[in-house]
Enzyme design. Structure first.
Site: not given
Length: 450
Positions: A32, A46, A50, A305, A374
């Site tokens: 990477e 999102s 699905h 996308r 936090c």
């Protein structure tokens, strides 16, 4: 260093393939170029698993979506990644189109699909506008953190003998004596076979590998994030169009709500947010729902996308059978990741031996949490330190954020960022002025500010 396989790209697809090779007992390296995993499309979507009714029957999208949905629950459980099978609705008044989606889903192998209306629909979506009469209910859809899934897959791989190299900018690839010699400015590694899952960087890697490049297209989707709220209990979509699944309202696995995305074709990789995009989201959401809690808006963002035609590309190169090409993995790419990995490893490369028993990853949230750093997300000092010292270390502010959510709450790091920076400096061996938010030159502060 010499490996059986090298995987380019540290998104969820690359991480899933890397993990699967390690499960098969093969030596593998995940490469990477950024300082952390999941910094591209994987961090900005999102977060939906699905059901699989949307993709055209017979496509790779349909095949991998349905199989990936089947695999995700057990995989997430083993990786200690939160997953919720909440279901999803496609809403509208065109009953013919909804029934056509249902029929396609059944043909794809999706289970538990039904058309709902009246009281049953209002119970599932109490804030839906009264003039919306029908919905397709897909009970098998779910929610997951896409970046946590990618990180967990890679971490489990590293714990079990794999190698992950961050900040690895590939500058050359030479094929010699049955190996690919893959070089960055600082080192060279060797691998017998390679997988190009570099996402938006696919063509750069293919060019270095001297194999096929693909006509990639970029589509930007903008989102609004709401603070934690029960505004919607499951993912709610409009009827899909040629531009995609449309603007939705969905809870996240962590309790926030996402509104979006838009769909705008753009010339290059550009993740800015725009007034026009946010206005489109607001206009649709207000026309579809009552009681929209926009006072809980805490952030906007966009993701890209990458498409390459109507279907996924997952295939061996015709120019070099030791190279697998993976391109155009847009939605439902996250849902498909475990199935794509299974197909690449077992079918394309023939590694069909039984998966080995893996040493489990511990995660970051074991007690004690320590002093709260936090306050919005109630994340403790010890949890942040565990992330910094993890099998794949979190050495930027956003890397910490992706692992333990420090900075993801309503104040978006306003209260805790300096404390996170101090913990990074102390535990990652950095000077405070060298702590970065994310990418190469994203320093949080400059010398003279301390």
């Amino acid at each position: 260093m010499t490996f059986d396989y090298a995987v380019f790209g540290g998104g969820v697809i690359g991480a899933a393939i890397f993990n699967k090779f390690i499960r098969k007992g093969k030596s593998c390296v995940l490469l990477e170029r950024e300082p952390d995993l999941a910094t591209g499309a994987t961090k900005a979507n999102s977060g939906l698993i699905h059901a699989g009714f949307d993709a055209e029957t017979g496509t790779l999208k349909a095949r991998f979506n349905v199989r990936g949905n089947e695999l995700t629950e057990e995989l997430a459980k083993n990786l200690k990644v939160p997953f919720k099978r909440t279901g999803a609705l496609v809403v509208g008044n065109d009953l013919e189109k909804l029934n056509a989606l249902k029929a396609r889903g059944i043909a794809n192998g999706v289970k538990e699909l039904e058309i709902v209306e009246g009281e049953a629909l209002r119970k599932l979506a109490p804030n839906l506008k009264e003039d919306i009469k029908y919905a397709l209910h897909a009970k098998s859809a779910g929610l997951i953190s896409p970046y946590m899934l990618a990180i967990a897959l890679a971490e489990e791989g590293v714990i079990n003998g794999g190698t992950c190299k961050l900040n690895f900018e590939t500058v050359s690839v030479q094929e010699k004596n049955g190996y690919f010699e893959i070089s960055s400015p600082s080192e060279t590694i060797k691998a017998k076979r390679v997988i190009n899952a570099a996402g938006a960087g696919f063509n750069q890697i293919s060019k270095l590998l001297k194999v096929e490049e693909k006509p990639l297209k970029f589509r930007r989707g903008e989102y609004i994030i709401l603070d934690k709220t029960d505004f919607v209990k499951l993912s709610i979509f409009p009827l899909p169009t040629a531009l995609g699944k449309g603007i939705l309202a969905t809870p996240t696995v962590d309790g926030n709500v996402l509104l979006g995305p838009t769909a705008e074709d753009i010339e290059s990789y550009n993740t800015e947010t725009t007034t026009e995009g946010i206005d489109k989201i607001l206009a649709y959401i207000k026309s579809t729902f009552n009681n929209v809690p926009l006072n809980k808006n805490i952030r906007q963002f966009s993701g890209i996308r990458v498409s390459c035609g109507e279907d996924f590309i997952v295939e061996k190169s015709k120019l070099n059978e030791s190279v697998v090409l993976i391109a155009g993995i847009n939605s439902p790419g996250l849902s498909s990741a475990p199935a794509i990995a299974e197909y690449v490893v077992e079918e394309l490369f023939g590694e069909k031996n039984k998966d080995k028993t893996m040493i489990a990853r511990e995660g970051y949230f074991a007690e004690p949490a320590g002093r709260i750093v936090c306050r919005c997300e109630k994340i403790g000092e010890n949890e942040i330190i565990r992330a910094i010292n993890a099998p794949i270390p979190a050495h930027t502010v956003d890397a910490v954020k992706r692992r333990v959510r420090a900075g993801m709450g309503r104040c978006q790091g306003g209260q805790c960022m300096l404390e996170v920076c101090k913990l990074l400096a102390k535990n990652a061996g950095l000077n405070l002025e060298d702590v970065k938010k994310e990418s190469a030159n994203s320093f949080i502060m400059q010398k003279g500010e301390l």
